[in-house]
Design a protein around this motif. Structure first.
Motif, PDB file in Angstrom:
ATOM      1  N   ALA A   1       0.867  -1.175   0.000  1.00  0.00           N
ATOM      2  CA  ALA A   1       0.000   0.000   0.000  1.00  0.00           C
ATOM      3  C   ALA A   1       0.902   1.223   0.000  1.00  0.00           C
ATOM      4  O   ALA A   1       1.947   1.209   0.664  1.00  0.00           O
ATOM      5  CB  ALA A   1      -0.897   0.010   1.237  1.00  0.00           C
ATOM      6  N   GLY A   2       0.523   2.253  -0.741  1.00  0.00           N
ATOM      7  CA  GLY A   2       1.316   3.469  -0.775  1.00  0.00           C
ATOM      8  C   GLY A   2       1.517   4.043   0.624  1.00  0.00           C
ATOM      9  O   GLY A   2       2.569   4.588   0.950  1.00  0.00           O
TER      10      GLY A   2
ATOM     11  N   VAL B   1      -5.963  -3.178   5.351  1.00  0.00           N
ATOM     12  CA  VAL B   1      -5.436  -2.350   4.265  1.00  0.00           C
ATOM     13  C   VAL B   1      -4.776  -3.239   3.209  1.00  0.00           C
ATOM     14  O   VAL B   1      -4.988  -3.082   2.008  1.00  0.00           O
ATOM     15  CB  VAL B   1      -4.398  -1.340   4.811  1.00  0.00           C
ATOM     16  CG1 VAL B   1      -3.741  -0.578   3.670  1.00  0.00           C
ATOM     17  CG2 VAL B   1      -5.051  -0.391   5.794  1.00  0.00           C
TER      18      VAL B   1
ATOM     19  N   CYS C   1      -7.352  -5.230   1.116  1.00  0.00           N
ATOM     20  CA  CYS C   1      -8.392  -4.484   0.397  1.00  0.00           C
ATOM     21  C   CYS C   1      -7.916  -4.134  -1.004  1.00  0.00           C
ATOM     22  O   CYS C   1      -6.798  -3.655  -1.179  1.00  0.00           O
ATOM     23  CB  CYS C   1      -8.703  -3.197   1.152  1.00  0.00           C
ATOM     24  SG  CYS C   1      -9.791  -2.080   0.254  1.00  0.00           S
TER      25      CYS C   1
ATOM     26  N   ASN D   1      -8.663  -1.705  -2.603  1.00  0.00           N
ATOM     27  CA  ASN D   1      -8.492  -0.256  -2.649  1.00  0.00           C
ATOM     28  C   ASN D   1      -7.485   0.259  -1.626  1.00  0.00           C
ATOM     29  O   ASN D   1      -7.366   1.467  -1.438  1.00  0.00           O
ATOM     30  CB  ASN D   1      -9.835   0.430  -2.388  1.00  0.00           C
ATOM     31  CG  ASN D   1     -10.946  -0.133  -3.240  1.00  0.00           C
ATOM     32  OD1 ASN D   1     -10.774  -0.292  -4.443  1.00  0.00           O
ATOM     33  ND2 ASN D   1     -12.071  -0.449  -2.638  1.00  0.00           N
ATOM     34  N   SER D   2      -6.817  -0.624  -0.913  1.00  0.00           N
ATOM     35  CA  SER D   2      -5.934  -0.232   0.196  1.00  0.00           C
ATOM     36  C   SER D   2      -6.636   0.742   1.144  1.00  0.00           C
ATOM     37  O   SER D   2      -6.065   1.752   1.547  1.00  0.00           O
ATOM     38  CB  SER D   2      -4.640   0.422  -0.306  1.00  0.00           C
ATOM     39  OG  SER D   2      -4.021  -0.371  -1.276  1.00  0.00           O
TER      40      SER D   2
ATOM     41  N   MET E   1     -10.520   1.704   6.199  1.00  0.00           N
ATOM     42  CA  MET E   1     -11.813   1.918   6.845  1.00  0.00           C
ATOM     43  C   MET E   1     -12.093   0.976   8.010  1.00  0.00           C
ATOM     44  O   MET E   1     -12.679   1.385   9.009  1.00  0.00           O
ATOM     45  CB  MET E   1     -12.941   1.786   5.814  1.00  0.00           C
ATOM     46  CG  MET E   1     -13.032   2.954   4.877  1.00  0.00           C
ATOM     47  SD  MET E   1     -13.714   4.402   5.664  1.00  0.00           S
ATOM     48  CE  MET E   1     -15.464   4.074   5.442  1.00  0.00           C
TER      49      MET E   1
ATOM     50  N   VAL F   1     -10.926  10.720  10.204  1.00  0.00           N
ATOM     51  CA  VAL F   1     -11.170  10.502   8.768  1.00  0.00           C
ATOM     52  C   VAL F   1     -10.292  11.444   7.940  1.00  0.00           C
ATOM     53  O   VAL F   1      -9.728  11.052   6.913  1.00  0.00           O
ATOM     54  CB  VAL F   1     -12.670  10.687   8.434  1.00  0.00           C
ATOM     55  CG1 VAL F   1     -12.878  10.750   6.923  1.00  0.00           C
ATOM     56  CG2 VAL F   1     -13.487   9.555   9.031  1.00  0.00           C
TER      57      VAL F   1
ATOM     58  N   MET G   1      -6.918   9.978   7.889  1.00  0.00           N
ATOM     59  CA  MET G   1      -6.938   8.777   7.041  1.00  0.00           C
ATOM     60  C   MET G   1      -6.818   9.173   5.567  1.00  0.00           C
ATOM     61  O   MET G   1      -6.041   8.577   4.810  1.00  0.00           O
ATOM     62  CB  MET G   1      -8.245   8.009   7.282  1.00  0.00           C
ATOM     63  CG  MET G   1      -8.484   6.847   6.330  1.00  0.00           C
ATOM     64  SD  MET G   1     -10.024   6.007   6.678  1.00  0.00           S
ATOM     65  CE  MET G   1     -11.183   7.002   5.729  1.00  0.00           C
ATOM     66  N   ASP G   2      -7.571  10.191   5.157  1.00  0.00           N
ATOM     67  CA  ASP G   2      -7.522  10.628   3.760  1.00  0.00           C
ATOM     68  C   ASP G   2      -6.146  11.192   3.417  1.00  0.00           C
ATOM     69  O   ASP G   2      -5.611  10.934   2.339  1.00  0.00           O
ATOM     70  CB  ASP G   2      -8.604  11.687   3.488  1.00  0.00           C
ATOM     71  CG  ASP G   2      -9.998  11.070   3.470  1.00  0.00           C
ATOM     72  OD1 ASP G   2     -10.083   9.827   3.478  1.00  0.00           O
ATOM     73  OD2 ASP G   2     -10.988  11.828   3.457  1.00  0.00           O
TER      74      ASP G   2
ATOM     75  N   GLY H   1      -3.325   8.867   2.365  1.00  0.00           N
ATOM     76  CA  GLY H   1      -3.353   8.262   1.034  1.00  0.00           C
ATOM     77  C   GLY H   1      -3.909   6.845   0.974  1.00  0.00           C
ATOM     78  O   GLY H   1      -3.616   6.105   0.044  1.00  0.00           O
ATOM     79  N   PHE H   2      -4.733   6.478   1.953  1.00  0.00           N
ATOM     80  CA  PHE H   2      -5.436   5.196   1.836  1.00  0.00           C
ATOM     81  C   PHE H   2      -6.547   5.345   0.800  1.00  0.00           C
ATOM     82  O   PHE H   2      -7.024   6.452   0.559  1.00  0.00           O
ATOM     83  CB  PHE H   2      -6.032   4.788   3.193  1.00  0.00           C
ATOM     84  CG  PHE H   2      -4.996   4.453   4.231  1.00  0.00           C
ATOM     85  CD1 PHE H   2      -4.317   3.246   4.174  1.00  0.00           C
ATOM     86  CD2 PHE H   2      -4.690   5.337   5.246  1.00  0.00           C
ATOM     87  CE1 PHE H   2      -3.348   2.929   5.129  1.00  0.00           C
ATOM     88  CE2 PHE H   2      -3.725   5.037   6.204  1.00  0.00           C
ATOM     89  CZ  PHE H   2      -3.053   3.827   6.140  1.00  0.00           C
ATOM     90  N   GLY H   3      -6.982   4.218   0.217  1.00  0.00           N
ATOM     91  CA  GLY H   3      -8.039   4.284  -0.793  1.00  0.00           C
ATOM     92  C   GLY H   3      -9.427   4.416  -0.170  1.00  0.00           C
ATOM     93  O   GLY H   3      -9.581   4.514   1.047  1.00  0.00           O
ATOM     94  N   ASN H   4     -10.436   4.434  -1.034  1.00  0.00           N
ATOM     95  CA  ASN H   4     -11.824   4.580  -0.581  1.00  0.00           C
ATOM     96  C   ASN H   4     -12.493   3.212  -0.516  1.00  0.00           C
ATOM     97  O   ASN H   4     -12.354   2.407  -1.426  1.00  0.00           O
ATOM     98  CB  ASN H   4     -12.612   5.438  -1.566  1.00  0.00           C
ATOM     99  CG  ASN H   4     -11.911   6.751  -1.832  1.00  0.00           C
ATOM    100  OD1 ASN H   4     -11.973   7.664  -1.033  1.00  0.00           O
ATOM    101  ND2 ASN H   4     -11.192   6.817  -2.945  1.00  0.00           N
ATOM    102  N   CYS H   5     -13.261   3.010   0.542  1.00  0.00           N
ATOM    103  CA  CYS H   5     -13.949   1.735   0.729  1.00  0.00           C
ATOM    104  C   CYS H   5     -15.014   1.540  -0.347  1.00  0.00           C
ATOM    105  O   CYS H   5     -15.777   2.453  -0.638  1.00  0.00           O
ATOM    106  CB  CYS H   5     -14.613   1.750   2.101  1.00  0.00           C
ATOM    107  SG  CYS H   5     -15.635   0.325   2.437  1.00  0.00           S
TER     108      CYS H   5
END
Ligand code: HEM
Ligand code: SF4
Ligand code: FES
Lengths: 229, 252
Positions: B109-110, B171, B174, B176-177, B180, B208, B211-212, B215-219
């Protein structure tokens, strides 16, 4: 509010609300189409479509609908791109298919096929009827909408495109419907199984419902508009 | 019961440091007892490598009893390997067949950059916790059980969410990494208890936001996280997080 709309959860909320709104539209659209089966040469269908053109409420809903599709598609592309960027180096071996459904992993693919169909569909029906006036209203002489529908659906290429799109629509809904409730926070342990079942049932209903038009017209031809027991 | 022993081929990700581009290396290990844990099997490999004068495989581990969340490894395409509800240290070699090739990768994950080999940097989780995953005032010693009535269902749900060990398998697994499941567990455990109420709104908004930023992805509600979580944290918590966030936005 802008903070909300640019946040990951906010974008997803927009996705879910536009998606559910489109689900309501599908129900309404299916209800109108079913009138093609009344066996009255397409009269009920023509009148229903005609009623819609002249209703200001429908016109407003139409604008909201267009807006929803554009926002839904725009967010779909942005979210999917973000999600793929979130993992710059991919796994060499990935068992994600063991832990999630195909439907849930391919929403952009199924959505894109729906989008392609929507564009073709609007070009064939919405444009000539609503914008250019090529197809006329029920009381006037000339080609009526129901005849145009019947003609299109007896064309094997159009019927095939229609069927494939409906199949992918059902796939999209199978994950999308219940997913939207989870996104909106309306899911709890008690409702998860119910919503999942409802989602699949809705997908099957829409799938069979919409697929019935190309199948029946393809088999029985334009005469189907006048079928009698 | 006497276990049997295995000969295995291991394809392991080797990467010198964060800058190195890294590649897979293949090793053979033999006479691995089916009673060993997966980490013990890697220990055997590392003994071999050290004897040969090679660099041992770097991997995170601490408690080796399934409670610290350090032992991150993506094994044959699954976070913590093929068993559900277990960490890598609790995975036993009886999960594998003799002669099998096992591919072992770090979390990808990035937001979790690789530090070395199988070790990734999970500080992003710490920064999310620092953004609000706590109660600011000292809540004192354990209270008299009846002083602060909490409905049994809430207490149970909070306790279940508190089982999250911050391992990052959610993560890692997922598509989307997305973080959530982790964030929702941390928000839920406090949102359900009276002590969590005063900071409830700011907590969810700030966590949140962090978290954004990480650079985590969206669920997209695929459910891989729940299936791979060693503590079987429920997707219910994600629905609760969505709800909390929506209400917090409306209130503030
Ligand atoms: C009649 C048309 C459509 C309906 C009824 C529909 C419905 C839905 C619903 C209910 C969701 C779930 C939202 C959520 O998980 O919260 C969804 C998600 C999604 N839709 Fe559609 N959709 C339609 C058309 C499209 C089109 C044309 C595209 C795009 C190219 C598209 C792409 C997506 C994607 C990528 C997702 C997943 C996004 C995410 O979960 O983050 N959809 N759709
Ligand atoms: S939610 Fe589960 S998988 Fe994610 S960090 Fe917590 S314990 Fe690990
Ligand atoms: S080493 Fe602590 S959970 Fe595995």
């Amino acid at each position: 509010m802008t903070k909300f709309l640019t946040s990951s959860l906010g974008k997803k909320t927009v996705m879910a609300m536009t998606g559910l709104f489109l689900c309501i539209f599908l129900l309404e659209h299916l209800y109108t189409n079913v009138q093609l089966f009344f066996g009255d040469g397409g009269k009920s269908f023509d009148e229903a479509s005609h009623g819609m053109v002249h209703s200001i409420i429908i016109r407003i809903i139409e604008v909201v609908l267009f807006f929803s599709i554009i926002v839904h598609v725009y967010q779909a592309v942005v979210l999917t791109k973000n999600n793929s960027d979130a993992r710059p180096v991919k796994y060499a071996v990935n068992g994600v298919s063991k832990t999630s459904s195909w439907f849930s992993r391919n929403m952009l693919l199924t959505g894109s096929i729906i989008l392609f169909f929507i564009v073709v569909h609007l070009y064939n029906f919405f444009l000539p009827y609503r914008i250019t006036g090529e197809v006329v209203e029920p009381e006037a002489q000339g080609e009526h909408l129901a005849e145009r529908v019947a003609a299109a659906l007896t064309n094997p290429y159009y019927a095939a495109l229609y069927l494939i799109s409906v199949l992918f629509l059902a796939f999209h809904l199978n994950h999308g419907f219940q997913s939207a409730f989870q996104t909106l926070g309306a899911n709890t342990k008690k409702y998860v199984p119910i919503l999942k079942m409802a989602g699949t049932a809705f997908a099957i209903l829409m799938g069979i419902g919409f697929a019935s038009f190309p199948i029946l017209f393809f088999i029985f031809g334009e005469e189907f508009l006048n079928w009698n027991l | 019961m006497e276990g049997s022993s295995l000969n295995l081929t291991l394809k392991i990700w080797r990467q010198k440091n964060a800058q190195d581009s890294g590649k897979f290396a293949t090793y053979n290990v033999s006479d691995i007892s089916t009673d060993m844990s997966f980490l013990e099997m890697i220990d055997v490999l590392n003994e071999q490598l050290i004897t040969k004068g090679e660099e041992p495989v770097a991997f995170d581990h601490d408690c080796r009893e399934g409670i610290c969340g350090m032992c991150s490894m993506y094994i044959n395409g699954r976070a913590h390997g093929p068993w559900n509800g277990t960490t890598t240290c609790q995975l036993h070699m009886r999960a594998f067949k003799n002669g099998e090739t096992i591919t072992i990768e770090p979390w990808r994950a990035g937001a979790f950059p690789v530090i070395k080999d199988l070790v990734v940097n999970r500080s992003a989780f710490d920064r999310i916790i620092a953004a609000g995953g706590f109660v600011s005032v000292n809540t004192g010693n354990a209270q008299d059980a009846n002083a602060l009535p909490i409905p049994k269902d809430d207490a149970d749900a909070s306790f279940a969410a508190a089982a999250c060990i911050g391992c990052g398998a959610c993560v890692a697994s997922c598509k989307n990494s997305s973080a959530m499941l982790f964030v929702s567990a941390k928000v839920s455990q406090l949102a359900l208890l009276p002590q969590g109420q005063p900071e409830r709104i700011d907590r969810v908004l700030n966590m949140v936001k962090q978290m954004d930023e990480e650079g985590f992805g969206n669920c997209t509600n695929t459910g891989s996280c729940e299936a791979e979580c060693p503590k079987e944290i429920s997707l219910d918590n994600i629905a609760r997080l969505n709800r909390e966030y929506l209400f917090a936005t409306l209130k503030k």
